[in-house]
Enzyme design. Structure first.
Site, PDB file in Angstrom:
ATOM      1  N   ASP A   6      28.491  39.376 -30.846  1.00  0.00           N
ATOM      2  CA  ASP A   6      28.996  40.002 -32.072  1.00  0.00           C
ATOM      3  C   ASP A   6      28.096  41.207 -32.315  1.00  0.00           C
ATOM      4  OD1 ASP A   6      29.508  40.820 -34.646  1.00  0.00           O
ATOM      5  OD2 ASP A   6      28.915  38.936 -35.605  1.00  0.00           O
ATOM      6  N   LYS A  68      27.004  51.585 -35.513  1.00  0.00           N
ATOM      7  CA  LYS A  68      28.398  51.217 -35.245  1.00  0.00           C
ATOM      8  C   LYS A  68      29.378  52.099 -36.037  1.00  0.00           C
ATOM      9  CE  LYS A  68      31.270  47.000 -35.426  1.00  0.00           C
ATOM     10  NZ  LYS A  68      31.192  45.571 -35.766  1.00  0.00           N
ATOM     11  N   GLU A 164      37.411  41.172 -34.049  1.00  0.00           N
ATOM     12  CA  GLU A 164      36.557  40.273 -34.837  1.00  0.00           C
ATOM     13  C   GLU A 164      37.337  39.162 -35.558  1.00  0.00           C
ATOM     14  OE1 GLU A 164      34.345  43.123 -37.083  1.00  0.00           O
ATOM     15  OE2 GLU A 164      33.234  43.777 -35.312  1.00  0.00           O
ATOM     16  N   ASP A 187      36.499  39.199 -44.469  1.00  0.00           N
ATOM     17  CA  ASP A 187      35.213  39.506 -43.830  1.00  0.00           C
ATOM     18  C   ASP A 187      34.460  40.553 -44.647  1.00  0.00           C
ATOM     19  OD1 ASP A 187      33.135  40.407 -42.255  1.00  0.00           O
ATOM     20  OD2 ASP A 187      34.326  40.657 -40.440  1.00  0.00           O
TER      21      ASP A 187
END
Ligand code: AMP
Length: 606
Positions: A6, A68, A164, A187
């Site tokens: 992850d 990211k 994800e 999330d």
């Protein structure tokens, strides 16, 4: 051995599957969560993870976090939002300036991946060369490619890029729900919020809809708490407070205290916070209650409501049609988040998994499946935006619609717009707008062909998307068999917000876009019709009544006027009328052609 990774904006994790269990690997310090932070010292070795986080306070300009957000060419973050210098003009790849050196987001991510690889190798006692790496569902080709490249730089073959939410659903064991079950994955991490609606279809997950906010997360709650603490610090003058907070190391230390208090308040009702730095050398202790934190957090968290509502609407579902709502991301540990989710979806969210680890667990399960260590569960992802090519009149011709399940392959036949054309330009586009130029160009190439009359060349274009979401475009001249295959380059500058914005823009401009398409299609048709009607009139016009000719001429005039005035509906109508009143002309043309044939035939017979 394939590991599951992850690769998060805030934290990253690596796991292995062994003897029926997923094990997330701890580093030398015994920690499983590795902060996605990299410190580049002026001299000596690069630091990754917790040691880099410590340096963030001391050397903020040499410490990169949230890389990211920039991966795959993302630009558009406002300047000064990050403590380290971000360089990049729209259209160019983003770089971080660390001293005299430029570092790419892929290189930063590669450092994180390299540490995870090393931690795994140390724990397992053998080399690790392959990984499944997760990305947000809305990542586009460029961002997926860049993530793969980061893996390569770290010496890892990325055997699968996995969405994800799909990973999380797998971790929660939602593949065991009854067929057609629909679930929501909520999330909320440090910097981003994602909501995904998935449907289980004969053991296969499909993403029905995704939504989110790339600037919403625990960091915002931290910032609100920092602001509150600064206000309480005894430094009453706002300007003075801001001056002190402008010092990155003061801000970083204050932030650390706020984050720590926030975490403890997920368990405790109230905590003490000690701030030894704001007011000279004096230390101050504050009591912060959960109630206060929730008051600060509530308006931030409320912003997820509209996103959830939109995702449900896109999926065509009501909240009560969901079988399960699962939580992912560290911020969902906050009781107030759980309460809000329960209220929004009308059901208690499933919290059986550790929300920080669900995505890594799912990635590891997927790695085990690919390794053959676990029964086969097929996971299907979807394209976040439509893909296609530009066609006549500058319009977008969709070949792979948005939300298409991948892997996927589809093709279409195209022809030449102009006689004698020697090549066709294939402009590969991504987006939801009707006009080609309003979409993003992923790449372009030319396919040559033999010059032929208009409409006679035949070029087959095929789009193939592999399980990692990487797009290959093939174009073939069907007459000669010559072909070209191009893998779309990753050097495309599109940001996460841009994906979101694309969807919003396409809704906002739906009406004018539709008009533009109607107009262009009608114009192309009219441009073809007008000269052929003229030609037909010259050939067989003498066989028409004056009334007929008048009707045709006036219809032609209407078409020309509508073409010039850019009026889509008017042009469409005028072209239809012209089409109608030239039927008789068409019949006469056919008759005259038949006459010619029979006369010729007669001639032969005599
Ligand atoms: P993630 O991006 O999923 O790693 O989530 C990181 C975010 O979760 C950060 O904003 C953390 O401050 C937050 N977080 C982690 N643990 C907790 C906790 N126990 N209570 C509240 N927030 C937390």
């Amino acid at each position: 051995m394939i590991v599951g990774i992850d690769l998060g904006t805030t934290n990253s994790l690596v796991g292995v599957y062994d003897s029926g269990f997923v094990t997330l690997i701890a580093d030398e310090a015994g920690e499983r969560l590795t902060p996605s932070v990299v410190h580049y010292p002026a001299e000596g070795e690069v630091l990754v993870g917790r040691t880099a986080v410590r340096m963030r306070t001391l050397a903020p300009k040499r410490t990169v976090y949230s890389a990211k957000r920039f991966i795959g060419g993302r630009v558009g973050e406002e300047e000064g939002r990050f403590d380290y210098p971000v360089v990049g003009q729209p259209g160019n790849p983003v770089r971080f300036r660390i001293g005299d050196v430029m570092v790419s987001p892929e290189e930063v991510s590669a450092q994180v991946l390299r540490k995870l690889k090393m931690d795994a190798e140390r724990a397992l006692g053998r080399p690790v060369e392959k990984a499944v790496v997760t990305v947000p569902a809305y990542f586009n080709d460029a961002q997926r490619n860049a993530t793969k490249k980061a893996g390569e730089l770290a010496g890892l073959e990325v055997v699968r890029i996995l969405n994800e939410p799909t990973a999380a659903a797998l971790a929660y064991g939602l593949d065991r729900l009854q067929d057609r079950a629909r679930v929501a994955v909520y999330d909320l991490g440090g910097g981003t919020f994602d909501i995904s609606i998935l449907e289980l279809n004969q053991g296969v997950f499909q993403v029905l809809a995704t939504n989110g906010d790339t600037r919403l997360g625990g960091d915002d709650i931290d910032a609100a708490l920092v602001e509150y603490l600064a206000e309480q610090s005894g430094v009453t003058a706002r300007e003075e407070r801001e001056r002190r907070l402008a010092d990155p190391s003061v801000r970083a230390r204050l932030r650390e205290a706020a984050v720590d208090a926030k975490h403890r308040l997920s368990e405790a009702e109230q905590v003490d916070v000690s701030l030894p730095f704001l007011e000279g050398s004096q230390s101050q202790v504050f009591v912060i209650t959960r109630e206060l934190l929730e008051k600060l957090a509530r308006p931030i968290l409320e912003r997820t409501r509209i996103r959830c509502a939109r995702a449900l609407a896109d999926a065509g579902l009501r909240a009560d049609e969901l079988q399960e709502v699962v939580l992912v991301g560290g911020s969902t540990r906050m009781p107030v988040v759980r309460a809000l989710v329960a209220e929004m979806f009308g059901r208690t969210p499933n919290t059986t998994q550790n929300p920080d680890e669900a995505v890594a667990n799912g990635a590891t399960l997927q790695a085990a499946i690919l390794d053959g260590a676990l029964r086969e569960v097929v996971l299907l992802d979807v394209t976040p935006l439509s893909l296609g090519i530009e066609t006549f009149g500058g319009l977008m011709n969709v070949i792979v619609p948005r939300n298409t399940t991948i892997p996927f392959k589809a093709g279409e036949m195209f022809t030449n717009a102009v006689a004698g054309q020697r090549s066709m330009l294939i402009r590969v586009l991504q987006g939801e707008r009707e006009k080609a130029d309003d979409n993003w160009e992923l790449g372009r190439f030319e396919i040559p062909f033999e010059p032929l009359p208009k409409g006679q060349a035949r070029v087959g274009v095929q789009f193939e998307i592999d399980a990692n979401g990487i797009l290959k475009v093939l174009a073939r001249d069907m007459n000669t068999g010559s072909e070209k295959v191009v893998e779309m380059a990753s050097a495309v500058d599109v940001s996460d917000e841009a994906v979101e914005k694309m969807l919003e823009d396409s809704l906002e401009h739906a009406f004018e876009d539709m008009n533009a398409r109607i107009y262009t299609e009608a114009r192309l048709k009219a441009e073809e019709m007008l000269p052929s009607v003229e030609k037909a009139l010259a050939l067989v016009g003498d066989r028409l009544s004056a009334e007929n000719i008048h009707a045709i001429r006036s219809a032609m005039e209407d078409v020309r006027v509508a073409m010039h005035s850019n009026a889509a509906q008017q042009l469409k109508k005028a072209a239809a009328i012209l089409d109608d009143c030239t039927q008789v002309l068409a019949t006469l043309l056919v008759e005259s052609a038949m006459d010619a044939v029979s006369q010729n035939a007669g001639g032969v017979g005599q």
